[in-house]
Scaffold this motif. Structure first.
Motif, PDB file in Angstrom:
ATOM      1  N   LEU A 149     -13.381 -11.212   0.141  1.00  0.00           N
ATOM      2  CA  LEU A 149     -12.407 -10.490  -0.669  1.00  0.00           C
ATOM      3  C   LEU A 149     -11.041 -11.143  -0.555  1.00  0.00           C
ATOM      4  CD1 LEU A 149     -13.085  -6.687   0.029  1.00  0.00           C
ATOM      5  CD2 LEU A 149     -13.617  -7.958  -2.062  1.00  0.00           C
ATOM      6  N   ALA A 150     -10.309 -11.160  -1.662  1.00  0.00           N
ATOM      7  CA  ALA A 150      -8.928 -11.626  -1.643  1.00  0.00           C
ATOM      8  C   ALA A 150      -8.071 -10.633  -0.873  1.00  0.00           C
ATOM      9  CB  ALA A 150      -8.396 -11.768  -3.069  1.00  0.00           C
ATOM     10  N   ALA A 151      -6.924 -11.111  -0.378  1.00  0.00           N
ATOM     11  CA  ALA A 151      -6.041 -10.256   0.419  1.00  0.00           C
ATOM     12  C   ALA A 151      -5.620  -9.006  -0.354  1.00  0.00           C
ATOM     13  CB  ALA A 151      -4.816 -11.048   0.867  1.00  0.00           C
ATOM     14  N   SER A 152      -5.397  -9.147  -1.656  1.00  0.00           N
ATOM     15  CA  SER A 152      -4.980  -7.981  -2.450  1.00  0.00           C
ATOM     16  C   SER A 152      -6.073  -6.920  -2.493  1.00  0.00           C
ATOM     17  CB  SER A 152      -4.613  -8.418  -3.866  1.00  0.00           C
ATOM     18  OG  SER A 152      -5.701  -9.090  -4.489  1.00  0.00           O
ATOM     19  N   ALA A 153      -7.333  -7.353  -2.609  1.00  0.00           N
ATOM     20  CA  ALA A 153      -8.444  -6.397  -2.629  1.00  0.00           C
ATOM     21  C   ALA A 153      -8.634  -5.750  -1.259  1.00  0.00           C
ATOM     22  CB  ALA A 153      -9.730  -7.096  -3.060  1.00  0.00           C
ATOM     23  N   VAL A 154      -8.425  -6.521  -0.198  1.00  0.00           N
ATOM     24  CA  VAL A 154      -8.506  -5.969   1.160  1.00  0.00           C
ATOM     25  C   VAL A 154      -7.449  -4.883   1.345  1.00  0.00           C
ATOM     26  CG1 VAL A 154      -8.266  -6.485   3.624  1.00  0.00           C
ATOM     27  CG2 VAL A 154      -9.478  -8.087   2.128  1.00  0.00           C
ATOM     28  N   ALA A 155      -6.214  -5.200   0.934  1.00  0.00           N
ATOM     29  CA  ALA A 155      -5.120  -4.240   1.076  1.00  0.00           C
ATOM     30  C   ALA A 155      -5.391  -2.967   0.286  1.00  0.00           C
ATOM     31  CB  ALA A 155      -3.806  -4.879   0.629  1.00  0.00           C
ATOM     32  N   GLU A 156      -5.905  -3.109  -0.921  1.00  0.00           N
ATOM     33  CA  GLU A 156      -6.168  -1.934  -1.759  1.00  0.00           C
ATOM     34  C   GLU A 156      -7.235  -1.033  -1.141  1.00  0.00           C
ATOM     35  OE1 GLU A 156      -7.134  -3.860  -5.372  1.00  0.00           O
ATOM     36  OE2 GLU A 156      -5.032  -4.382  -5.833  1.00  0.00           O
ATOM     37  N   ALA A 157      -8.283  -1.648  -0.575  1.00  0.00           N
ATOM     38  CA  ALA A 157      -9.340  -0.844   0.029  1.00  0.00           C
ATOM     39  C   ALA A 157      -8.835  -0.116   1.274  1.00  0.00           C
ATOM     40  CB  ALA A 157     -10.535  -1.734   0.375  1.00  0.00           C
ATOM     41  N   LEU A 158      -8.093  -0.814   2.125  1.00  0.00           N
ATOM     42  CA  LEU A 158      -7.546  -0.175   3.324  1.00  0.00           C
ATOM     43  C   LEU A 158      -6.602   0.971   2.956  1.00  0.00           C
ATOM     44  CD1 LEU A 158      -6.786  -3.359   5.466  1.00  0.00           C
ATOM     45  CD2 LEU A 158      -8.479  -1.585   6.015  1.00  0.00           C
ATOM     46  N   ALA A 159      -5.746   0.722   1.974  1.00  0.00           N
ATOM     47  CA  ALA A 159      -4.787   1.747   1.565  1.00  0.00           C
ATOM     48  C   ALA A 159      -5.491   2.952   0.961  1.00  0.00           C
ATOM     49  CB  ALA A 159      -3.786   1.160   0.575  1.00  0.00           C
ATOM     50  N   ALA A 160      -6.546   2.707   0.185  1.00  0.00           N
ATOM     51  CA  ALA A 160      -7.285   3.821  -0.422  1.00  0.00           C
ATOM     52  C   ALA A 160      -7.886   4.715   0.664  1.00  0.00           C
ATOM     53  CB  ALA A 160      -8.375   3.288  -1.342  1.00  0.00           C
ATOM     54  N   GLY A 161      -8.450   4.095   1.698  1.00  0.00           N
ATOM     55  CA  GLY A 161      -9.011   4.881   2.787  1.00  0.00           C
ATOM     56  C   GLY A 161      -7.954   5.667   3.530  1.00  0.00           C
ATOM     57  N   TRP A 162      -6.816   5.034   3.778  1.00  0.00           N
ATOM     58  CA  TRP A 162      -5.732   5.730   4.482  1.00  0.00           C
ATOM     59  C   TRP A 162      -5.265   6.948   3.685  1.00  0.00           C
ATOM     60  CZ3 TRP A 162      -3.280   4.142   9.161  1.00  0.00           C
ATOM     61  CH2 TRP A 162      -2.192   4.948   9.533  1.00  0.00           C
ATOM     62  N   ARG A 163      -5.088   6.776   2.371  1.00  0.00           N
ATOM     63  CA  ARG A 163      -4.562   7.857   1.541  1.00  0.00           C
ATOM     64  C   ARG A 163      -5.538   9.018   1.415  1.00  0.00           C
ATOM     65  NH1 ARG A 163      -2.499   3.269  -2.529  1.00  0.00           N
ATOM     66  NH2 ARG A 163      -0.305   3.154  -1.891  1.00  0.00           N
ATOM     67  N   GLU A 164      -6.839   8.732   1.568  1.00  0.00           N
ATOM     68  CA  GLU A 164      -7.807   9.833   1.546  1.00  0.00           C
ATOM     69  C   GLU A 164      -7.521  10.832   2.662  1.00  0.00           C
ATOM     70  OE1 GLU A 164     -11.623   8.087   1.959  1.00  0.00           O
ATOM     71  OE2 GLU A 164     -11.720   7.341  -0.103  1.00  0.00           O
ATOM     72  N   VAL A 165      -7.072  10.335   3.791  1.00  0.00           N
ATOM     73  CA  VAL A 165      -6.851  11.173   4.976  1.00  0.00           C
ATOM     74  C   VAL A 165      -5.413  11.662   5.048  1.00  0.00           C
ATOM     75  CG1 VAL A 165      -6.920  11.184   7.509  1.00  0.00           C
ATOM     76  CG2 VAL A 165      -8.689   9.986   6.211  1.00  0.00           C
ATOM     77  N   ARG A 166      -4.447  10.788   4.687  1.00  0.00           N
ATOM     78  CA  ARG A 166      -3.030  11.150   4.819  1.00  0.00           C
ATOM     79  C   ARG A 166      -2.291  10.834   3.507  1.00  0.00           C
ATOM     80  NH1 ARG A 166      -0.791  12.313   9.646  1.00  0.00           N
ATOM     81  NH2 ARG A 166       1.210  11.528   8.860  1.00  0.00           N
ATOM     82  N   PRO A 167      -2.511  11.624   2.488  1.00  0.00           N
ATOM     83  CA  PRO A 167      -1.858  11.360   1.197  1.00  0.00           C
ATOM     84  C   PRO A 167      -0.349  11.533   1.242  1.00  0.00           C
ATOM     85  CG  PRO A 167      -2.988  13.480   1.164  1.00  0.00           C
ATOM     86  CD  PRO A 167      -3.399  12.802   2.432  1.00  0.00           C
ATOM     87  N   GLN A 168       0.167  12.197   2.277  1.00  0.00           N
ATOM     88  CA  GLN A 168       1.605  12.418   2.361  1.00  0.00           C
ATOM     89  C   GLN A 168       2.368  11.183   2.833  1.00  0.00           C
ATOM     90  OE1 GLN A 168      -0.685  13.339   4.522  1.00  0.00           O
ATOM     91  NE2 GLN A 168       0.121  13.888   6.552  1.00  0.00           N
ATOM     92  N   ASP A 169       1.671  10.176   3.353  1.00  0.00           N
ATOM     93  CA  ASP A 169       2.346   8.995   3.880  1.00  0.00           C
ATOM     94  C   ASP A 169       2.786   8.050   2.758  1.00  0.00           C
ATOM     95  OD1 ASP A 169       1.887   9.922   6.419  1.00  0.00           O
ATOM     96  OD2 ASP A 169       0.143   8.641   6.789  1.00  0.00           O
ATOM     97  N   THR A 170       3.819   7.269   3.047  1.00  0.00           N
ATOM     98  CA  THR A 170       4.244   6.205   2.134  1.00  0.00           C
ATOM     99  C   THR A 170       3.511   4.934   2.537  1.00  0.00           C
ATOM    100  OG1 THR A 170       6.435   7.180   1.843  1.00  0.00           O
ATOM    101  CG2 THR A 170       6.191   4.836   1.304  1.00  0.00           C
TER     102      THR A 170
END
Length: 390
Positions: free
Chosen positions: A18-39
Motif C-alpha cells: 500500500l502507498a503511504a496515503s492509503a496506509v494513513a487513511e486506513a489507520l485514521a479510519a480505524g482511529w475515528r471509529e473509536v474516537r470520533p471526537q479527536d482531531t
C-alpha cells in the motif's frame, strides 16, 4: 476518558502493498471509529525513496503534477515519470520512477542504467525549475550515477575514445570523462534524499550492500565494486568527488554521481518532513502514529520510522508504530499486522483491513496520551490481547 486528542498519522508506504496515503487513511479510519471526537491529521511520509513525490504532492498546497516525455528506463525501454513543480519554482522527483526495480521484467544487476534519470533532470530544468529535490531509493541500478551524468551531457569514453555502454559493469572500461557538455545544476541547488549511510565502494558500498537485492551474484558484486572504484578514480580527474561520504552509495551510487554534479546528500526522512510540514506539527500532537511494512534493525539507520521516533523524543507526543511485521522491537509502542491477522499471508492479503483494525486498537487502548509510558504499555497489551484473527 481524556478530552479530544490531536493525532498525527504519518506512516511510510508498506512497500509492495500500500502507498503511504492509503496506509494513513486506513489507520485514521480505524482511529475515528473509536474516537470520533479527536482531531486526526493525515500526513503520509517518505524517506527519499518511492513515494516521495506522492507525499509532497498531498501536503504542499499548489504543488503541480507534471509528466515527463518518455526517457529510457533501467533496461532502456521508454518510460514516463511523474514529478512535481512547487509554487516556489522547485521541483521534486523520485529516481525510482525512471530506474526503479518494478520497471524491470527481470533483474539486470550489471546492465541497469540511470541514463533516463539524467534525461528527466534535463526536462525538469528546461521546464524552469530553480532547484531540484531527488528522492533516491528503490533503484534497479548500480552504475554510480554514471548514466545520469551521461543523460546530463557528460561523455564516458574508453581508451579508444568510444562511448562505453550503459550499466555498472561497463565502467570497468572507462578511461576518460568529457564534461564539457554537462548541463549545470540549477542555481537553487540539488538535494539528494537518502535513507542509507552506505558509501560507494567496499564492504559498506553500493554493490556489496544492495547488489544482491537487485539480483547480483557474488561474482557480479565484485565486478560492480571494482567498476565503481574505477568510475570514482576517473571522475575525480574532472569533478570533485567524495566516494567515502555517508549516503554516496544510495540508489546504487546514484547519490555519488549526482553529488559530483553539485548535489547535496541529505537525510531523506528529515527533508521530506520539512517539505510536508511534519516538523511544524509534531510539537502540537498528543499522539503520533507512524509505520512501515517491516520494522527491523535497519529501521533506525535513516529510514522514516526510526527518524520520526528519534524526533518524537523531543516532544510530549506519545509515538506508536504500526508495521506489517516487527522483527526488532522498536523503542515505542508497537502493533504488528501479522499479530492481528494471525499470519504473514493473512496480513498481506488484506492490509487495509488490518491497518484499520490496528488504528482502532491504538485508539481504544491508548491509555493516557499525556503519559507516554502508560500509553505505550496500554497499546502493547492491547496488541497482545487482540492478536488472534477476528
Amino acid at each position: 476518558m481524556t478530552g479530544p486528542l490531536r493525532v498525527l498519522v504519518a506512516p511510510d508506504s508498506f512497500k509492495g502493498s500500500l502507498a503511504a496515503s492509503a496506509v494513513a487513511e486506513a489507520l485514521a479510519a480505524g482511529w475515528r471509529e473509536v474516537r470520533p471526537q479527536d482531531t486526526v491529521t493525515l500526513l503520509p511520509q517518505a524517506d527519499g525513496g518511492e513515494g516521495t513525490v506522492d507525499a509532497v504532492a498531498r501536503c504542499v498546497p499548489g504543488a503541480e503534477p507534471r509528466t515527463s516525455r518518455p526517457v529510457p528506463g533501467p533496461a532502456g525501454r521508454p518510460v514516463t515519470a511523474h514529478w512535481l513543480m512547487l509554487p516556489d519554482g522547485s521541483a521534486v522527483l523520485d529516481s525510482a520512477s525512471v530506474c526503479g526495480l518494478p520497471l524491470l521484467d527481470r533483474p539486470e544487476p550489471v546492465a541497469a542504467s540511470t541514463d533516463g534519470l539524467g534525461l528527466l533532470l534535463r526536462q525538469v530544468l528546461a521546464a524552469g525549475a530553480t532547484s531540484v529535490t531527488v528522492g533516491l531509493g528503490g533503484s534497479a541500478t548500480t552504475d554510480g550515477g554514471a548514466g545520469a551524468l551521461r543523460g546530463l551531457g557528460a561523455r564516458l569514453l574508453d581508451r579508444a575514445g568510444d562511448e562505453i555502454g550503459p550499466g555498472g559493469v561497463e565502467l570497468a572500461q572507462l578511461h576518460r570523462i568529457d564534461v564539457s557538455g554537462l548541463v549545470p545544476p540549477p542555481t537553487g541547488g540539488v538535494r539528494l534524499l537518502t535513507d542509507t549511510r552506505a558509501v560507494l565502494t567496499g564492504p559498506s558500498g553500493a554493490a556489496t550492500v544492495f547488489g544482491p537485492q537487485k539480483g547480483a551474484s557474488p561474482y557480479q558484486v565484485a565486478l560492480l565494486d571494482r567498476a565503481l572504484a574505477r568510475f570514482a578514480d576517473v571522475l575525480a580527474t574532472v569533478l570533485p568527488v567524495e566516494a567515502d561520504r555517508a549516503g554516496s552509495g544510495a540508489a546504487g551510487g546514484t547519490a555519488f554521481g549526482l553529488a559530483a554534479w553539485g548535489g547535496r546528500i541529505l537525510p531523506g526522512a528529515h527533508t521530506v518532513g520539512e517539505l510536508t510540514g511534519l516538523h511544524g506539527l509534531l510539537p502540537h500532537a498528543d499522539v503520533v502514529v507512524t509505520g512501515e511494512g517491516r520494522y527491523d534493525a535497519t529501521s533506525g539507520t535513516g529510514k522514516l520510522v526510526g527518524a520520526l521516533l528519534q524526533r518524537c523524543a523531543g516532544y510530549p507526543a506519545a509515538p506508536l508504530v504500526v508495521a506489517g511485521q516487527i522483527a526488532t522491537p522498536p523503542p515505542a509502542a508497537a502493533i504488528a499486522l501479522t499479530d492481528l491477522a494471525g499470519s504473514v499471508d493473512a496480513a498481506i492479503a488484506d492490509p487495509a483491513r488490518w491497518l484499520r483494525r490496528a488504528g482502532a486498537l491504538a485508539a481504544r487502548m491508548r491509555g493516557d496520551a499525556g503519559d507516554r509510558a502508560v500509553a505505550e504499555d496500554a497499546v502493547v497489551r492491547g496488541a497482545v490481547a487482540e492478536g488472534a484473527p477476528g
